[in-house]
Design a protein around this motif. Structure first.
Motif, mmCIF file in Angstrom:
data_model
loop_
_atom_site.group_PDB
_atom_site.id
_atom_site.type_symbol
_atom_site.label_atom_id
_atom_site.label_comp_id
_atom_site.label_asym_id
_atom_site.label_seq_id
_atom_site.Cartn_x
_atom_site.Cartn_y
_atom_site.Cartn_z
ATOM 1 N N SER A 84 0.856 -1.247 0.007
ATOM 2 C CA SER A 84 0.038 -0.086 0.032
ATOM 3 C C SER A 84 0.688 1.196 0.057
ATOM 4 C CB SER A 84 -0.905 -0.012 1.132
ATOM 5 O OG SER A 84 -0.329 0.218 2.432
ATOM 6 N N LEU A 85 2.029 1.151 0.304
ATOM 7 C CA LEU A 85 3.024 2.346 0.411
ATOM 8 C C LEU A 85 3.371 2.559 -1.102
ATOM 9 C CD1 LEU A 85 4.630 4.614 1.455
ATOM 10 C CD2 LEU A 85 6.569 2.763 1.939
ATOM 11 N N ALA A 86 3.682 1.497 -1.795
ATOM 12 C CA ALA A 86 3.883 1.943 -3.345
ATOM 13 C C ALA A 86 2.737 2.592 -3.996
ATOM 14 C CB ALA A 86 4.330 0.258 -3.898
ATOM 15 N N GLU A 87 1.384 1.916 -3.735
ATOM 16 C CA GLU A 87 0.416 2.325 -4.113
ATOM 17 C C GLU A 87 0.162 3.950 -3.734
ATOM 18 O OE1 GLU A 87 -2.464 2.295 -6.855
ATOM 19 O OE2 GLU A 87 -1.404 0.579 -6.110
ATOM 20 N N PHE A 88 0.381 4.400 -2.642
ATOM 21 C CA PHE A 88 0.453 5.756 -2.155
ATOM 22 C C PHE A 88 1.535 6.690 -2.682
ATOM 23 C CE2 PHE A 88 2.381 8.901 0.571
ATOM 24 C CZ PHE A 88 1.274 9.706 0.976
ATOM 25 N N ALA A 89 2.648 6.142 -3.266
ATOM 26 C CA ALA A 89 3.691 6.962 -3.921
ATOM 27 C C ALA A 89 3.428 6.935 -5.547
ATOM 28 C CB ALA A 89 5.125 6.219 -3.651
ATOM 29 N N VAL A 90 2.513 5.850 -5.907
ATOM 30 C CA VAL A 90 2.372 5.905 -7.315
ATOM 31 C C VAL A 90 1.362 7.171 -7.607
ATOM 32 C CG1 VAL A 90 0.910 4.939 -9.011
ATOM 33 C CG2 VAL A 90 2.744 3.446 -7.770
ATOM 34 N N PHE A 99 10.391 8.281 0.280
ATOM 35 C CA PHE A 99 9.875 6.964 0.275
ATOM 36 C C PHE A 99 10.447 6.242 0.986
ATOM 37 C CE2 PHE A 99 9.336 2.648 -1.532
ATOM 38 C CZ PHE A 99 8.201 2.656 -1.761
ATOM 39 N N GLN A 100 12.015 5.993 0.855
ATOM 40 C CA GLN A 100 12.631 5.188 1.905
ATOM 41 C C GLN A 100 12.418 5.498 3.405
ATOM 42 O OE1 GLN A 100 16.717 5.141 0.669
ATOM 43 N NE2 GLN A 100 16.266 5.198 -1.500
ATOM 44 N N MET A 101 12.211 6.747 3.590
ATOM 45 C CA MET A 101 12.123 7.127 4.932
ATOM 46 C C MET A 101 10.722 6.527 5.738
ATOM 47 S SD MET A 101 13.593 10.900 5.466
ATOM 48 C CE MET A 101 13.672 11.023 7.107
ATOM 49 N N LEU A 102 9.649 6.504 4.555
ATOM 50 C CA LEU A 102 8.495 6.072 4.996
ATOM 51 C C LEU A 102 8.264 4.526 5.179
ATOM 52 C CD1 LEU A 102 6.103 8.098 2.461
ATOM 53 C CD2 LEU A 102 5.971 7.900 4.939
ATOM 54 N N THR A 103 9.226 3.895 4.600
ATOM 55 C CA THR A 103 9.159 2.408 4.724
ATOM 56 C C THR A 103 9.608 2.047 6.137
ATOM 57 O OG1 THR A 103 11.717 2.251 4.008
ATOM 58 C CG2 THR A 103 9.822 2.196 2.383
#
Length: 130
Positions: free
Chosen positions: A80-86, A96-100
């Motif tokens: 879902s993080l990938a989807e958010f960044a898309v 993005f890396q920090m969000l992980t």
């Protein structure tokens, strides 16, 4: 089939260019079945060579390529993080890396709030350096 952040990101990159699996396979020299397995999460951690071929075939922006490379090395990222960044193209690879690394103790992930906090922190760091 299990989903993966890498799979979601790769699929979004392909869809954004309106390319079929076979189109990407032909352009990259990577078997279309392997690309499909990456997209569905059945396979993870492709080699750097495969990632380079795919990003070249897709004509990826540097941001997209950098995030895809990160996801190939970090298989435990929430899809879902990938989807958010898309959906939010303003998310940089470093953000993005920090969000992980954000831990949502029992709560549903709120990436927008976490991103706002990360951006505030980064802005404060930049002000302190100046």
């Amino acid at each position: 089939m299990p989903e993966s952040a890498l799979g979601r990101w790769l699929r979004a990159m392909r869809d954004a260019r309106d390319l079929s699996l076979r189109d990407v396979a032909q352009r990259s020299g990577v078997d279309h079945a392997y690309i499909y397995r990456l997209e569905t999460g059945a396979k993870e951690s492709p080699s750097d060579d495969v990632i380079d071929k795919l990003t070249t075939a897709l004509g990826s922006a540097p941001r997209d390529a950098e995030i895809l490379k990160f996801l190939a090395l970090n298989t435990n990222v929430d899809p879902s993080l990938a989807e958010f960044a898309v959906v939010d193209p303003t998310v940089t690879p470093s953000q993005f890396q920090m969000l992980t690394t954000v831990v949502n103790r029992g709560a549903k992930a709120d990436y927008a709030t976490s991103l706002a906090r990360i951006r505030r922190f980064m802005d404060e760091e930049d002000e302190g350096d100046g």
